[in-house]
Design an enzyme around this catalytic site. Structure first.
Site, PDB file in Angstrom:
ATOM      1  CB  CYS A  74     -16.808  -7.217  51.730  1.00 18.63           C
ATOM      2  SG  CYS A  74     -16.473  -6.199  50.279  1.00 18.63           S
ATOM      3  N   GLY A  75     -19.625  -7.355  51.047  1.00 14.33           N
ATOM      4  CA  GLY A  75     -20.939  -7.219  50.428  1.00 14.33           C
ATOM      5  C   GLY A  75     -20.864  -7.010  48.922  1.00 14.33           C
ATOM      6  CB  THR A  76     -19.956  -4.282  46.845  1.00 14.15           C
ATOM      7  OG1 THR A  76     -18.950  -3.632  47.637  1.00 14.15           O
ATOM      8  CG2 THR A  76     -21.333  -3.761  47.226  1.00 14.15           C
TER       9      THR A  76
ATOM     10  NE  ARG B  89       0.523  -1.853  27.660  1.00 18.59           N
ATOM     11  CZ  ARG B  89       0.057  -2.501  26.619  1.00 18.59           C
ATOM     12  NH1 ARG B  89      -0.737  -3.549  26.780  1.00 18.59           N
ATOM     13  NH2 ARG B  89       0.355  -2.115  25.398  1.00 18.59           N
TER      14      ARG B  89
ATOM     15  CG  HIS C 196      -4.305  -8.544  29.422  1.00 22.34           C
ATOM     16  ND1 HIS C 196      -5.066  -7.837  28.521  1.00 22.34           N
ATOM     17  CD2 HIS C 196      -3.991  -9.714  28.793  1.00 22.34           C
ATOM     18  CE1 HIS C 196      -5.215  -8.534  27.403  1.00 22.34           C
ATOM     19  NE2 HIS C 196      -4.580  -9.683  27.552  1.00 22.34           N
TER      20      HIS C 196
ATOM     21  CG  ASP D 296     -17.488  -7.765  55.322  1.00 23.91           C
ATOM     22  OD1 ASP D 296     -17.988  -8.761  54.740  1.00 23.91           O
ATOM     23  OD2 ASP D 296     -17.822  -6.592  55.064  1.00 23.91           O
TER      24      ASP D 296
ATOM     25  NE  ARG E 182      -0.713  -6.579  24.043  1.00 24.02           N
ATOM     26  CZ  ARG E 182      -1.294  -7.793  24.001  1.00 24.02           C
ATOM     27  NH1 ARG E 182      -0.554  -8.882  23.867  1.00 24.02           N
ATOM     28  NH2 ARG E 182      -2.606  -7.906  24.103  1.00 24.02           N
ATOM     29  CG  HIS E 183      -0.168  -7.761  28.963  1.00 24.56           C
ATOM     30  ND1 HIS E 183      -1.120  -6.883  28.494  1.00 24.56           N
ATOM     31  CD2 HIS E 183      -0.307  -8.891  28.230  1.00 24.56           C
ATOM     32  CE1 HIS E 183      -1.809  -7.462  27.523  1.00 24.56           C
ATOM     33  NE2 HIS E 183      -1.329  -8.681  27.341  1.00 24.56           N
TER      34      HIS E 183
HETATM   35  C1  RB5 Z   1     -20.624  -3.890  55.127  1.00 25.56           C
HETATM   36  O1  RB5 Z   1     -21.880  -3.370  55.458  1.00 25.56           O
HETATM   37  C2  RB5 Z   1     -20.319  -3.544  53.691  1.00 25.56           C
HETATM   38  O2  RB5 Z   1     -20.051  -2.182  53.578  1.00 25.56           O
HETATM   39  C3  RB5 Z   1     -19.136  -4.360  53.209  1.00 25.56           C
HETATM   40  O3  RB5 Z   1     -19.442  -5.717  53.278  1.00 25.56           O
HETATM   41  C4  RB5 Z   1     -18.678  -4.127  51.783  1.00 25.56           C
HETATM   42  O4  RB5 Z   1     -19.736  -4.258  50.882  1.00 25.56           O
HETATM   43  C5  RB5 Z   1     -17.907  -2.900  51.545  1.00 25.56           C
HETATM   44  O5  RB5 Z   1     -17.484  -2.598  50.429  1.00 25.56           O
END
Ligand code: RB5
Length: 145
Positions: free
Chosen positions: A65-67, A136, A98, A8, A132-133
């Site tokens: 993305c951001g996180t 799963r 795994h 994004d 073994r993986h």
């Molecule tokens: C965008 O603001 C942010 O929500 C996106 O980049 C991301 O971190 C979502 O998980």
């Protein structure tokens, strides 16, 4: 090796840096966007990368993305996708060995580019161990039905 890359607007810069790193290593990158800083919706790009991997156009995918969280949640809704969001190399390595992950999600607000490169290296150099993986991972696939 061909890798699909998607981001994004928040992950765009990290995607560009990782794309350059991969290209320098001789890895072919298929960039599905986004391409500008204009605000977009991350599930759209998770879908594009997921389709490239599931459809066989690319062996693996990477999402930014951001996180990394939103991208990973979206990608993991797609049948055949096993996406891991990582902020350190150990989980990246183990997720390949795994869990046979085929998409890596990274958060540009969580990690810097040098750590991203270490995570990418750990993820790409690890191989699925099967054994073994496998039972799963098959059980995870059954959850898709
Ligand atoms: C965008 O603001 C942010 O929500 C996106 O980049 C991301 O971190 C979502 O998980």
């Amino acid at each position: 090796m061909r890798i699909a890359l998607g981001s994004d607007h928040v992950g765009l810069e990290l995607k560009e840096q990782v794309k350059q790193y991969l290209t320098e290593k001789g890895i072919e990158c298929v960039d599905v966007g986004c391409y500008t800083a204009e605000r977009v919706h991350y599930p759209e790009y998770a879908k594009k990368v997921g389709e490239a991997v599931v459809g066989g156009a690319c062996e693996l995918g990477m999402l930014f993305c951001g996180t990394g969280v939103g991208m990973s949640i979206a990608a993991n809704k797609m049948k055949g996708i096993r996406c891991v969001v990582c902020s350190e190399p150990y989980s990246a390595q183990l997720s390949r060995q795994h869990n046979n992950t085929n998409v890596l999600a990274l958060g540009s607000r969580v990690i810097g580019v040098e750590l991203a490169k270490m995570i990418v290296d750990a993820w790409l150099s690890a191989e699925y161990e099967g054994g073994r993986h496998a039972i799963r991972v098959d059980m995870i696939s059954c959850l898709e039905k």
